[in-house]
Design an enzyme around this catalytic site. Structure first.
Site, PDB file in Angstrom:
ATOM      1  N   SER A  41       0.812  -1.224   0.000  1.00 17.73           N
ATOM      2  CA  SER A  41       0.000   0.000   0.000  1.00 17.73           C
ATOM      3  C   SER A  41       0.844   1.273   0.000  1.00 17.73           C
ATOM      4  CB  SER A  41      -0.939   0.013   1.212  1.00 17.73           C
ATOM      5  OG  SER A  41      -0.202  -0.089   2.402  1.00 17.73           O
ATOM      6  N   ASP A 347      -3.704   7.885   8.344  1.00 16.03           N
ATOM      7  CA  ASP A 347      -4.746   7.013   8.901  1.00 16.03           C
ATOM      8  C   ASP A 347      -4.204   6.083   9.974  1.00 16.03           C
ATOM      9  OD1 ASP A 347      -3.198   5.321   7.449  1.00 16.03           O
ATOM     10  OD2 ASP A 347      -4.731   4.721   6.024  1.00 16.03           O
ATOM     11  N   HIS A 350      -0.635   4.823   7.018  1.00 21.83           N
ATOM     12  CA  HIS A 350      -0.128   5.453   5.797  1.00 21.83           C
ATOM     13  C   HIS A 350       0.189   6.923   6.029  1.00 21.83           C
ATOM     14  CE1 HIS A 350      -2.505   1.894   4.775  1.00 21.83           C
ATOM     15  NE2 HIS A 350      -1.436   1.653   4.030  1.00 21.83           N
TER      16      HIS A 350
END
Ligand SMILES: *[C@@H]1O[C@H](CO)[C@@H](O)[C@H](O)[C@H]1NC(C)=O
Ligand SMILES: *[C@@H]1O[C@H](CO)[C@@H](O)[C@H](O)[C@H]1NC(C)=O
Ligand SMILES: *[C@@H]1O[C@H](CO)[C@@H](O)[C@H](O)[C@H]1NC(C)=O
Length: 382
Positions: A41, A347, A350
Site C-alpha cells: 500500500s 490514517d 499510511h
C-alpha cells in the site's frame, strides 16, 4: 602489516567508489521511458481498489479531490518519482478502466508481502498479490504487450510500451512492511527474526526473475520504522520503561525493521555481484521516515502519534472514512482532520501527501541512496 594493507585497500576502494559516484553525477541523466513498480500500500495506485474493494473518501481529498485507489490524502512516493521524470502517474496493472501502460505499470497492491501467500485476504488480511504474483503479472504484461504489438488488428497500441522500453525502464520495489506486520501479529518476535533470511531470499529470487526478463535498473526501498505507526501506538497503554524510544516508537519493532534492512542491504550487495549488468540502488526510506518523525516539530508537523483521518476516542476506533453505528442509534464517522498538511500520519498506517512529499525530496536527490547518486542517474552501475 597484512592487517594494515587490508585497511589501506579498504580506504582505497571507498575512494574509488566515491569518485565513481561523483563522476556518475556528471553523466547525462537516464532517460527512463517507463517505470515498473512492485510493492504494497505504500505504492498501490489502484490495485486493491480495482480488484477487491474501492478505497473510500476522504482518501485522495488533498491532491486528487476524490478517492483514486491510494491510501492517503494525496500522492505517494512513487507519484513523486514518476513526476520527476515527467511521466504520468502509474496506472495499476489490475485497473481495466481508463488505464494507459504506455509509460509503465504498477503491480503494487495494498497488503502484499514478499513471501508467497496461501491464505485468503479474509483469513489473513494480506493481499493475494504477493511479490511472486506481481512478477508473474509483469511477465504476462510483457509477453502480452509483445503479442499485441504484432497484431495488425489491435487498435490500442498507444496504450502499450515499446518493447525496447522494458530493459530501459526503472524498476522500483518497496515491499516488506506486511511481512513484518503479519509476523508481529502471528508469531513471536524471536520467530519473526528467525524468518527474516527466508523473507529476504524470496525477495532476491524476484529480483533475479526480473533481471532474467531483462530488467536492468533497480531502485529498492528498504522498510520504514514500523514501531512508529500511530495505529500500533494507539493500543499501547502504560508501556514498561524502555519499551518506547524517545519519540514514542516501539523499540523492539523498529529493531526488527532495522534487522530486515541490514539483511536487505546485504542481499543487494550480493545481487550486484551476481547480476553483472544490473544497476541496483538501495534506498534508506527508514532514515527518511524516522528523520521526519524525530524532527516533526522543527519540520512544521504534529507528532506521528496524531492521526489525521479516523476516530479514536473513549475506546472507540473507527478507521479513516469508516462509519460505526452505536447501540443508542447514533453513529461515529472516521473523518479527516482540518489540515492534513500538518500531519505525518494520515490514517495511522499510511503517510500524508505532505509527509510523502518530504520523503520524496530526499529520495530523489540521492540523500538516501547507496550508492549516493540521485534517481536521475540510477541507470549507471558504479
Ligand atoms: C504455502 O504453501 C506452500 C506449499 O504447501 C508452502 O511451501 C509455503 O510455505 C506456504 N506459504 C505460506 C506463507 O504459508
Ligand atoms: C450515543 O452514545 C455515544 C457513545 O456512548 C455518546 O457519546 C453519545 O452522546 C450518545 N448519543 C445520544 C444521542 O445519546
Ligand atoms: C536533497 O534535498 C534535501 C531536501 O530538499 C536537502 O536537505 C539535501 O541537502 C539534499 N541533498 C543532496 C545530496 O543534494
Amino acid at each position: 602489516m597484512g592487517f594494515a594493507r587490508v585497511i589501506f585497500s579498504g580506504i582505497l576502494i571507498l575512494l574509488i567508489l566515491n569518485a565513481d559516484a561523483v563522476k556518475v553525477k556528471d553523466l547525462p541523466p537516464c532517460k527512463f521511458k517507463a517505470i515498473y513498480n512492485f510493492g504494497d500500500s505504500n505504492s498501490d495506485t489502484g490495485a486493491i481498489s480495482a480488484a477487491i474493494f474501492p478505497r473510500q473518501w476522504p482518501n485522495g481529498e488533498t491532491f486528487f479531490h476524490k478517492p483514486v485507489g491510494r491510501l492517503g490524502d494525496g500522492r505517494l512516493m512513487i507519484d513523486f518519482i514518476a513526476d520527476r521524470f515527467g511521466l504520468p502517474f502509474l496506472s495499476s496493472y489490475l485497473d481495466s478502466i481508463g488505464s494507459s501502460f504506455r509509460q509503465g505499470a504498477n503491480f503494487a497492491a495494498g497488503g502484499s508481502t514478499i513471501v508467497p501467500q496461501n491464505k485468503t485476504i479474509a483469513e489473513s488480511g494480506l493481499s493475494p498479490f504477493a511479490l511472486n504474483v506481481q512478477v508473474f503479472q509483469y511477465n504476462q504484461f510483457k509477453a502480452r504487450t509483445a503479442d499485441l504489438l504484432k497484431d495488425k488488428k489491435y487498435s490500442c497500441k498507444n496504450h502499450l510500451p515499446k518493447p525496447k522500453d522494458f530493459p530501459e525502464a526503472l524498476y522500483v520495489i518497496d515491499i516488506g512492511q506486511n511481512d513484518i506486520a503479519y509476523g508481529l501479529r502471528s508469531v513471536s518476535e524471536a520467530q519473526l527474526l528467525a524468518s527474516l533470511p527466508y523473507i529476504i531470499s524470496q525477495f532476491a529470487i524476484q529480483v533475479q526473475n526480473l533481471y532474467a526478463q531483462g530488467a536492468r535498473t533497480f531502485w529498492i526501498h528498504n522498510t520504514g520504522p514500523i514501531g512508529c505507526l500511530a495505529s500500533t501506538l494507539l493500543s499501547i497503554k502504560n508501556p514498561p520503561p524502555g519499551f518506547l524510544d524517545e519519540y514514542g516508537c516501539v523499540k523492539s519493532q523498529n529493531d526488527i525493521a532495522k534487522e530486515f534492512n541490514r539483511q536487505l542491504k546485504n542481499i543487494v550487495i550480493k545481487l550486484r555481484a551476481d547480476l553483472p549488468q544490473a544497476a541496483i540502488t538501495y534506498v534508506d526510506i527508514y532514515a527518511a521516515k524516522y528523520g521526519l518523525i524525530s524532527n516533526a516539530k522543527q519540520q512544521g508537523f504534529v507528532e506521528v502519534q496524531k492521526i489525521c483521518c479516523g476516530y479514536h476516542k473513549n475506546g472507540i476506533d473507527v478507521g479513516c472514512g469508516g462509519i460505526l453505528p452505536l447501540p443508542n442509534g447514533t453513529q461515529v464517522y472516521g473523518a479527516a482532520c482540518e489540515d492534513p498538511s500538518l500531519y505525518i500520519s494520515w490514517d495511522g498506517v499510511h503517510y500524508t501527501d505532505a509527509a510523502n512529499h518530504w520523503f520524496a525530496n530526499l529520495l530523489i536527490n540521492g540523500s538516501l541512496s547507496d550508492p549516493p547518486i540521485p534517481i536521475t542517474h540510477a541507470c549507471y552501475r558504479t
